[in-house]
Design a protein around this motif. Sequence first.
Motif, PDB file in Angstrom:
ATOM      1  N   TYR A  61     -49.376  18.283  43.059  1.00 24.19           N
ATOM      2  CA  TYR A  61     -49.393  19.089  41.850  1.00 24.19           C
ATOM      3  C   TYR A  61     -49.913  18.278  40.654  1.00 24.19           C
ATOM      4  CZ  TYR A  61     -46.185  21.965  44.664  1.00 24.19           C
ATOM      5  OH  TYR A  61     -45.599  22.703  45.666  1.00 24.19           O
ATOM      6  N   GLY A  62     -51.178  18.491  40.355  1.00 28.42           N
ATOM      7  CA  GLY A  62     -51.776  17.791  39.219  1.00 28.42           C
ATOM      8  C   GLY A  62     -52.017  16.328  39.475  1.00 28.42           C
ATOM      9  N   LEU A  63     -52.199  15.948  40.761  1.00 26.00           N
ATOM     10  CA  LEU A  63     -52.445  14.541  41.102  1.00 26.00           C
ATOM     11  C   LEU A  63     -51.381  13.633  40.473  1.00 26.00           C
ATOM     12  CD1 LEU A  63     -56.348  14.520  40.767  1.00 26.00           C
ATOM     13  CD2 LEU A  63     -55.025  14.381  42.896  1.00 26.00           C
ATOM     14  N   GLY A  64     -50.136  14.048  40.607  1.00 26.67           N
ATOM     15  CA  GLY A  64     -49.015  13.252  40.107  1.00 26.67           C
ATOM     16  C   GLY A  64     -48.510  13.669  38.739  1.00 26.67           C
ATOM     17  N   LEU A  65     -49.265  14.493  38.011  1.00 26.15           N
ATOM     18  CA  LEU A  65     -48.845  14.881  36.659  1.00 26.15           C
ATOM     19  C   LEU A  65     -47.526  15.634  36.671  1.00 26.15           C
ATOM     20  CD1 LEU A  65     -49.456  15.062  33.617  1.00 26.15           C
ATOM     21  CD2 LEU A  65     -50.726  17.188  34.095  1.00 26.15           C
ATOM     22  N   ASN A  95     -60.306   7.691  43.576  1.00 24.57           N
ATOM     23  CA  ASN A  95     -61.408   8.592  43.908  1.00 24.57           C
ATOM     24  C   ASN A  95     -62.726   7.950  43.493  1.00 24.57           C
ATOM     25  OD1 ASN A  95     -63.053  10.731  44.513  1.00 24.57           O
ATOM     26  ND2 ASN A  95     -62.365  12.025  42.812  1.00 24.57           N
ATOM     27  N   GLU A  96     -63.534   7.613  44.463  1.00 25.89           N
ATOM     28  CA  GLU A  96     -64.818   6.967  44.176  1.00 25.89           C
ATOM     29  C   GLU A  96     -65.942   7.977  43.950  1.00 25.89           C
ATOM     30  OE1 GLU A  96     -65.520   4.284  47.368  1.00 25.89           O
ATOM     31  OE2 GLU A  96     -63.793   2.983  46.894  1.00 25.89           O
ATOM     32  N   ASP A  97     -65.619   9.257  44.123  1.00 28.15           N
ATOM     33  CA  ASP A  97     -66.633  10.306  43.947  1.00 28.15           C
ATOM     34  C   ASP A  97     -66.182  11.258  42.836  1.00 28.15           C
ATOM     35  OD1 ASP A  97     -68.897  11.848  44.360  1.00 28.15           O
ATOM     36  OD2 ASP A  97     -67.942  13.066  45.915  1.00 28.15           O
ATOM     37  N   ARG A  98     -65.920  10.689  41.684  1.00 34.31           N
ATOM     38  CA  ARG A  98     -65.379  11.468  40.571  1.00 34.31           C
ATOM     39  C   ARG A  98     -66.417  12.448  40.025  1.00 34.31           C
ATOM     40  NH1 ARG A  98     -63.267   6.339  39.740  1.00 34.31           N
ATOM     41  NH2 ARG A  98     -64.944   5.776  38.285  1.00 34.31           N
ATOM     42  N   ARG A  99     -65.954  13.671  39.770  1.00 40.64           N
ATOM     43  CA  ARG A  99     -66.791  14.695  39.144  1.00 40.64           C
ATOM     44  C   ARG A  99     -66.284  15.056  37.745  1.00 40.64           C
ATOM     45  NH1 ARG A  99     -69.659  17.074  43.456  1.00 40.64           N
ATOM     46  NH2 ARG A  99     -69.866  15.419  45.025  1.00 40.64           N
ATOM     47  N   GLY A 100     -65.073  14.557  37.406  1.00 40.09           N
ATOM     48  CA  GLY A 100     -64.527  14.823  36.084  1.00 40.09           C
ATOM     49  C   GLY A 100     -63.229  15.592  36.106  1.00 40.09           C
ATOM     50  N   VAL A 101     -63.169  16.663  36.929  1.00 40.85           N
ATOM     51  CA  VAL A 101     -61.981  17.518  36.991  1.00 40.85           C
ATOM     52  C   VAL A 101     -61.614  17.744  38.452  1.00 40.85           C
ATOM     53  CG1 VAL A 101     -60.987  19.763  36.387  1.00 40.85           C
ATOM     54  CG2 VAL A 101     -62.605  18.674  34.835  1.00 40.85           C
ATOM     55  N   ASP A 102     -60.316  17.770  38.729  1.00 44.33           N
ATOM     56  CA  ASP A 102     -59.817  17.996  40.082  1.00 44.33           C
ATOM     57  C   ASP A 102     -60.400  19.282  40.668  1.00 44.33           C
ATOM     58  OD1 ASP A 102     -58.051  17.666  42.364  1.00 44.33           O
ATOM     59  OD2 ASP A 102     -56.844  19.278  41.504  1.00 44.33           O
ATOM     60  N   ARG A 109     -57.958  15.160  35.283  1.00 47.90           N
ATOM     61  CA  ARG A 109     -59.025  14.256  35.672  1.00 47.90           C
ATOM     62  C   ARG A 109     -58.903  13.896  37.150  1.00 47.90           C
ATOM     63  NH1 ARG A 109     -62.155  11.621  32.230  1.00 47.90           N
ATOM     64  NH2 ARG A 109     -62.269   9.852  33.668  1.00 47.90           N
ATOM     65  N   ASP A 110     -60.032  13.715  37.787  1.00 49.75           N
ATOM     66  CA  ASP A 110     -60.029  13.424  39.219  1.00 49.75           C
ATOM     67  C   ASP A 110     -60.204  11.938  39.506  1.00 49.75           C
ATOM     68  OD1 ASP A 110     -62.660  13.234  38.447  1.00 49.75           O
ATOM     69  OD2 ASP A 110     -63.456  14.328  40.176  1.00 49.75           O
ATOM     70  N   ASP A 111     -59.524  11.102  38.728  1.00 46.81           N
ATOM     71  CA  ASP A 111     -59.575   9.665  39.006  1.00 46.81           C
ATOM     72  C   ASP A 111     -58.921   9.344  40.347  1.00 46.81           C
ATOM     73  OD1 ASP A 111     -60.756   9.259  36.537  1.00 46.81           O
ATOM     74  OD2 ASP A 111     -58.834   8.986  35.533  1.00 46.81           O
ATOM     75  N   LEU A 112     -58.036  10.227  40.797  1.00 47.24           N
ATOM     76  CA  LEU A 112     -57.404  10.099  42.106  1.00 47.24           C
ATOM     77  C   LEU A 112     -57.850  11.255  42.985  1.00 47.24           C
ATOM     78  CD1 LEU A 112     -53.748   9.285  40.930  1.00 47.24           C
ATOM     79  CD2 LEU A 112     -55.466   7.652  41.730  1.00 47.24           C
ATOM     80  N   ARG A 113     -57.659  11.058  44.276  1.00 50.31           N
ATOM     81  CA  ARG A 113     -57.884  12.137  45.238  1.00 50.31           C
ATOM     82  C   ARG A 113     -56.747  12.150  46.245  1.00 50.31           C
ATOM     83  NH1 ARG A 113     -59.624  10.283  50.184  1.00 50.31           N
ATOM     84  NH2 ARG A 113     -60.384   8.118  50.211  1.00 50.31           N
ATOM     85  N   ARG A 114     -56.616  13.254  46.965  1.00 46.21           N
ATOM     86  CA  ARG A 114     -55.563  13.385  47.968  1.00 46.21           C
ATOM     87  C   ARG A 114     -56.076  12.912  49.323  1.00 46.21           C
ATOM     88  NH1 ARG A 114     -56.377  17.286  44.538  1.00 46.21           N
ATOM     89  NH2 ARG A 114     -54.647  18.106  43.265  1.00 46.21           N
ATOM     90  N   GLN A 115     -55.229  12.217  50.052  1.00 46.53           N
ATOM     91  CA  GLN A 115     -55.582  11.738  51.390  1.00 46.53           C
ATOM     92  C   GLN A 115     -54.465  12.128  52.345  1.00 46.53           C
ATOM     93  OE1 GLN A 115     -57.342   7.665  52.104  1.00 46.53           O
ATOM     94  NE2 GLN A 115     -55.326   7.294  53.010  1.00 46.53           N
ATOM     95  N   TRP A 116     -54.792  12.944  53.327  1.00 50.40           N
ATOM     96  CA  TRP A 116     -53.776  13.370  54.286  1.00 50.40           C
ATOM     97  C   TRP A 116     -53.224  12.160  55.029  1.00 50.40           C
ATOM     98  CZ3 TRP A 116     -51.839  18.033  53.953  1.00 50.40           C
ATOM     99  CH2 TRP A 116     -52.621  19.099  53.488  1.00 50.40           C
ATOM    100  N   ASP A 117     -51.893  12.099  55.137  1.00 49.32           N
ATOM    101  CA  ASP A 117     -51.271  10.987  55.866  1.00 49.32           C
ATOM    102  C   ASP A 117     -49.821  11.355  56.182  1.00 49.32           C
ATOM    103  OD1 ASP A 117     -50.234   8.616  56.855  1.00 49.32           O
ATOM    104  OD2 ASP A 117     -51.340   7.348  55.441  1.00 49.32           O
ATOM    105  N   PHE A 118     -49.567  11.674  57.442  1.00 42.34           N
ATOM    106  CA  PHE A 118     -48.208  11.966  57.894  1.00 42.34           C
ATOM    107  C   PHE A 118     -47.672  10.848  58.790  1.00 42.34           C
ATOM    108  CE2 PHE A 118     -49.770  16.173  56.742  1.00 42.34           C
ATOM    109  CZ  PHE A 118     -48.677  16.719  56.079  1.00 42.34           C
ATOM    110  N   SER A 119     -48.241   9.658  58.655  1.00 42.48           N
ATOM    111  CA  SER A 119     -47.727   8.513  59.408  1.00 42.48           C
ATOM    112  C   SER A 119     -46.423   8.036  58.788  1.00 42.48           C
ATOM    113  CB  SER A 119     -48.744   7.371  59.388  1.00 42.48           C
ATOM    114  OG  SER A 119     -48.842   6.821  58.071  1.00 42.48           O
ATOM    115  N   ARG A 120     -45.693   7.216  59.535  1.00 41.42           N
ATOM    116  CA  ARG A 120     -44.455   6.644  59.007  1.00 41.42           C
ATOM    117  C   ARG A 120     -44.735   5.843  57.729  1.00 41.42           C
ATOM    118  NH1 ARG A 120     -39.371   4.796  60.244  1.00 41.42           N
ATOM    119  NH2 ARG A 120     -38.832   2.775  59.324  1.00 41.42           N
ATOM    120  N   ASP A 121     -45.751   5.000  57.773  1.00 42.83           N
ATOM    121  CA  ASP A 121     -46.074   4.199  56.596  1.00 42.83           C
ATOM    122  C   ASP A 121     -46.499   5.084  55.431  1.00 42.83           C
ATOM    123  OD1 ASP A 121     -45.459   1.897  57.945  1.00 42.83           O
ATOM    124  OD2 ASP A 121     -47.544   1.336  58.356  1.00 42.83           O
TER     125      ASP A 121
END
Length: 342
Positions: A61-65, A95-102, A109-121
């Motif tokens: 939700y809002g990249l952590g906001l 996020n290395e492929d920033r476009r400005g907005v999520d 801002r899309d400085d971050l992106r979501r990465q699927w990860d359901f591993s224990r770590d």
Amino acid sequence: MTNRTLALRKIASTPVELTELGFGASVIGNLYRVTPAQDAEAAVDAAWEAGIRYFDTAPHYGLGLSERRLGAALRHRPRDAYMVSSKVGRLLVPNEDRRGVDSEGFVVRDDLRRQWDFSRDGVLRSIEETLERTGLDRLDVVYLHDPDDHWRQAAEEAMPALAELRDQGVIGAIGAGMNQSAMLARFLRETAADLVMLAGRYTLLDQSALDDVLPAARELGKSVVAVGVFNSGLLSRDRPAAGMKYDYQDAPSDLVARALAIAEVCEAYGTTLPAAAIAFPLAHPSIINVTLGMRTPDQVTRNTELHARRIHGGLWEELRDRGLIRPDVPAESDGRRSPGCL
């Protein structure tokens, strides 16, 4: 500071109790439009004053906001006086492929992106980062977030990791949240989940959860939190109209007509469509909470007033008799619930 709280319901087989109405914090993460920080804080304050003590958020939700704003708004409240849930499955990474907005519906801002990860770590890292963003010392409930395409890793790695944390007393309860009900039934039947968050599949317009997750919850003595009870807006007004949304899309004309027919029956019983939409899932014996997105104090006031309205049990029978809800809606819905039914 008020000490008034709404009615509490316990998550089965856990010490965790949730108020019947919950505060959904996705919207204060700038869902669809900007919510000023002061409005977000005022909405949380209004929820507290109204007696709401369950608050739900997520990294998504809002990249952590949303997590940051919720944590800041609750920071001066006594920690044992409220319950917070968040979710795992989407890590936030640079996020290395920033476009400005999520690109996923949040005006941030899309400085971050979501990465699927359901591993224990991934689960452990996600919880640690949520605690950092919220400033909380613990999470009361943790859900796997939308594991639709990740069943094996979610069931075999993520859920056991959550169960270990729960058994150590680090988390109070664990589960999964999704927009479908069939896989949620699997989580209840095949994993250590205590509860599930069911989005949009047990409402006045869609009772498909009666085919899978709700029978599983009743059979196993587990609990359900209902969200999306307005089906993206079609059930949110007294008189539905063309152009309203249903499950994030423009509502088909036949569903608009059925919602209007339900609204007319509600009026005959002295209530409104949105009040009935909140009361309906709470009348099921396995559903312990309805959580609604609340962006402003006015929305909090409206939702808590709707929740407080008493619904005549005959309404559900009338809707069944007219074929407007399924005939197998449990008879316990009639007259069950306080304050929802007469």
